[in-house]
Scaffold this motif. Structure first.
Motif, PDB file in Angstrom:
ATOM      1  N   PHE A 198       0.831  -1.191   0.000  1.00  0.00           N
ATOM      2  CA  PHE A 198       0.000   0.000   0.000  1.00  0.00           C
ATOM      3  C   PHE A 198       0.874   1.252   0.000  1.00  0.00           C
ATOM      4  CE2 PHE A 198      -3.977  -2.106   1.369  1.00  0.00           C
ATOM      5  CZ  PHE A 198      -3.484  -3.288   1.881  1.00  0.00           C
ATOM      6  N   TYR A 203       0.187   5.278   1.372  1.00  0.00           N
ATOM      7  CA  TYR A 203      -0.702   6.225   2.041  1.00  0.00           C
ATOM      8  C   TYR A 203      -0.062   7.602   2.031  1.00  0.00           C
ATOM      9  CZ  TYR A 203      -3.714   2.581   4.036  1.00  0.00           C
ATOM     10  OH  TYR A 203      -4.601   1.552   4.208  1.00  0.00           O
ATOM     11  N   GLN A 234      -0.074  11.289   4.125  1.00  0.00           N
ATOM     12  CA  GLN A 234      -0.462  11.922   5.373  1.00  0.00           C
ATOM     13  C   GLN A 234      -0.240  13.426   5.277  1.00  0.00           C
ATOM     14  OE1 GLN A 234       1.717  11.022   9.091  1.00  0.00           O
ATOM     15  NE2 GLN A 234      -0.259  10.877  10.121  1.00  0.00           N
ATOM     16  N   SER A 261      -2.967  17.515   8.380  1.00  0.00           N
ATOM     17  CA  SER A 261      -4.136  17.259   9.229  1.00  0.00           C
ATOM     18  C   SER A 261      -4.012  15.935   9.987  1.00  0.00           C
ATOM     19  CB  SER A 261      -5.414  17.245   8.390  1.00  0.00           C
ATOM     20  OG  SER A 261      -5.334  16.235   7.402  1.00  0.00           O
ATOM     21  N   GLY A 262      -3.141  15.056   9.533  1.00  0.00           N
ATOM     22  CA  GLY A 262      -2.867  13.833  10.293  1.00  0.00           C
ATOM     23  C   GLY A 262      -3.493  12.568   9.748  1.00  0.00           C
ATOM     24  N   GLU A 263      -4.559  12.688   9.023  1.00  0.00           N
ATOM     25  CA  GLU A 263      -5.242  11.498   8.522  1.00  0.00           C
ATOM     26  C   GLU A 263      -4.401  10.797   7.459  1.00  0.00           C
ATOM     27  OE1 GLU A 263      -8.940  12.633   6.868  1.00  0.00           O
ATOM     28  OE2 GLU A 263      -9.528  10.620   6.282  1.00  0.00           O
ATOM     29  N   LEU A 264      -4.345   9.488   7.506  1.00  0.00           N
ATOM     30  CA  LEU A 264      -3.662   8.719   6.469  1.00  0.00           C
ATOM     31  C   LEU A 264      -4.649   8.465   5.339  1.00  0.00           C
ATOM     32  CD1 LEU A 264      -1.671   6.116   8.575  1.00  0.00           C
ATOM     33  CD2 LEU A 264      -0.695   7.768   7.001  1.00  0.00           C
ATOM     34  N   PHE A 313      -5.575   6.702   1.874  1.00  0.00           N
ATOM     35  CA  PHE A 313      -5.231   5.549   1.050  1.00  0.00           C
ATOM     36  C   PHE A 313      -5.019   5.996  -0.397  1.00  0.00           C
ATOM     37  CE2 PHE A 313      -5.422   1.324  -0.615  1.00  0.00           C
ATOM     38  CZ  PHE A 313      -6.193   1.384  -1.757  1.00  0.00           C
ATOM     39  N   ARG A 333      -3.445   0.009  -3.501  1.00  0.00           N
ATOM     40  CA  ARG A 333      -3.166  -1.330  -3.002  1.00  0.00           C
ATOM     41  C   ARG A 333      -2.722  -2.178  -4.183  1.00  0.00           C
ATOM     42  NH1 ARG A 333      -8.316  -4.722  -1.687  1.00  0.00           N
ATOM     43  NH2 ARG A 333      -8.405  -4.559  -3.930  1.00  0.00           N
ATOM     44  N   PHE A 352       3.696   7.235   3.060  1.00  0.00           N
ATOM     45  CA  PHE A 352       4.078   5.978   3.689  1.00  0.00           C
ATOM     46  C   PHE A 352       3.806   4.813   2.758  1.00  0.00           C
ATOM     47  CE2 PHE A 352       5.019   7.211   8.002  1.00  0.00           C
ATOM     48  CZ  PHE A 352       4.313   8.387   8.183  1.00  0.00           C
ATOM     49  N   SER A 385       1.236  -5.614   4.057  1.00  0.00           N
ATOM     50  CA  SER A 385       0.245  -6.291   4.888  1.00  0.00           C
ATOM     51  C   SER A 385       0.700  -7.686   5.267  1.00  0.00           C
ATOM     52  CB  SER A 385      -1.078  -6.424   4.153  1.00  0.00           C
ATOM     53  OG  SER A 385      -0.974  -7.416   3.154  1.00  0.00           O
ATOM     54  N   ARG A 433      -1.196  -7.514  10.124  1.00  0.00           N
ATOM     55  CA  ARG A 433      -1.375  -6.082  10.381  1.00  0.00           C
ATOM     56  C   ARG A 433      -0.532  -5.332   9.375  1.00  0.00           C
ATOM     57  NH1 ARG A 433       2.391  -6.714  14.928  1.00  0.00           N
ATOM     58  NH2 ARG A 433       0.953  -8.324  15.603  1.00  0.00           N
ATOM     59  N   LEU A 434      -0.750  -4.045   9.267  1.00  0.00           N
ATOM     60  CA  LEU A 434       0.057  -3.239   8.350  1.00  0.00           C
ATOM     61  C   LEU A 434       1.399  -2.891   8.987  1.00  0.00           C
ATOM     62  CD1 LEU A 434      -2.544  -0.702   6.892  1.00  0.00           C
ATOM     63  CD2 LEU A 434      -1.319  -2.472   5.626  1.00  0.00           C
ATOM     64  N   PHE A 443       4.439  -0.383   8.400  1.00  0.00           N
ATOM     65  CA  PHE A 443       4.716   0.846   7.672  1.00  0.00           C
ATOM     66  C   PHE A 443       6.209   1.114   7.576  1.00  0.00           C
ATOM     67  CE2 PHE A 443       0.622   2.880   7.052  1.00  0.00           C
ATOM     68  CZ  PHE A 443      -0.198   2.220   7.955  1.00  0.00           C
TER      69      PHE A 443
END
Lengths: 115, 111
Positions: B35, B37, B39, B42-45, B47, B50, B91, B95, B98-99, B101
């Motif tokens: 994957f 991502y 960021q 604002s902090g949100e990852l 997507f 994939r 990032f 997988s 769990r992911l 990073f």
């Protein structure tokens, strides 16, 4: 469709206190994972819940715990806070358990500062 | 054990330049997913893409493209004609249960 909602967005706590963070996943998603992000350690997996059961746990002390409710909302708790717990805590929601093949959608995180 | 390495900690470019973010991974799994991502501050990852281990076709989505090479365990990400709004931390993730990073690459696009 609403995204992943994390509350609160910001939190300041004192060493020794405990804190509870909340995550509401995307509607229909039953898996919730938690990650801790710090400048030094990067993004680290805390735990994953699926159908109210913890499926996976990262390498964190027992002070970090979580739970998931029947509506898939999840909470994580940190007891006896330490300065090193200051971090951005991110919650990820996905349809199924585990990370294989399913996109994880992240919330904006809770920025925890321990003083 | 799984590991993702993003060797570039920070990259700074001028708007309209092309930029490639490198990602190298390690896994013993024969089936896995990769994957990317983004960021923003604002902090949100967010997507981006994939890719499963059986599909080595390169993918292009607008100004974004991805080059997956299983032989070198790399999954690189190129932004063509970069824009200021592309400034963020990117990032790469792998997988398993769990992911996992990478450390992230801070991309700054200057006007």
């Amino acid at each position: 469709k609403a995204g992943v909602t994390q509350t609160p967005r910001y939190l300041i706590k004192t060493r020794g206190q405990q804190v509870t963070l909340s995550c509401s996943p995307i509607s229909g998603h039953r898996s919730v994972s938690w990650y801790q992000q710090t400048p030094g350690q990067g993004l680290q997996f805390l735990f994953e819940y699926f159908s109210e059961t913890q499926r996976n746990k990262g390498n964190f002390p027992g002070r970090f715990s979580g739970r998931q409710f029947s509506n898939s909302r999840s909470e994580m708790n940190v007891s006896t806070l330490e300065l090193g717990d200051s971090a951005l805590y991110l919650c990820a929601s996905s349809l199924g358990p585990g990370a294989r093949g399913t996109e994880a959608f992240f919330g904006q995180g809770t920025r925890l500062t321990v003083v | 054990a799984q590991k993702v390495t993003q060797a570039q900690t920070e990259i700074s470019v001028v708007e309209k330049e092309d930029v490639t973010l490198d990602c190298v991974y390690e896994t013993r799994d024969t089936t896995y997913y990769l994957f990317w991502y983004k960021q923003p501050p604002s902090g949100e990852l967010v997507f981006l893409i994939r890719r499963n281990s059986f599909d080595e076709q390169n993918e292009i989505s607008g100004r974004y493209s991805w080059n997956f090479q299983k032989s070198t365990s790399s999954f690189n990400f190129t932004i063509t004609a970069s824009q200021v709004v592309d400034s963020a931390v990117y990032f790469c993730a792998l997988s398993g249960s769990r992911l996992t990073f990478g450390e992230g690459t801070q991309l700054t696009v200057n006007p």
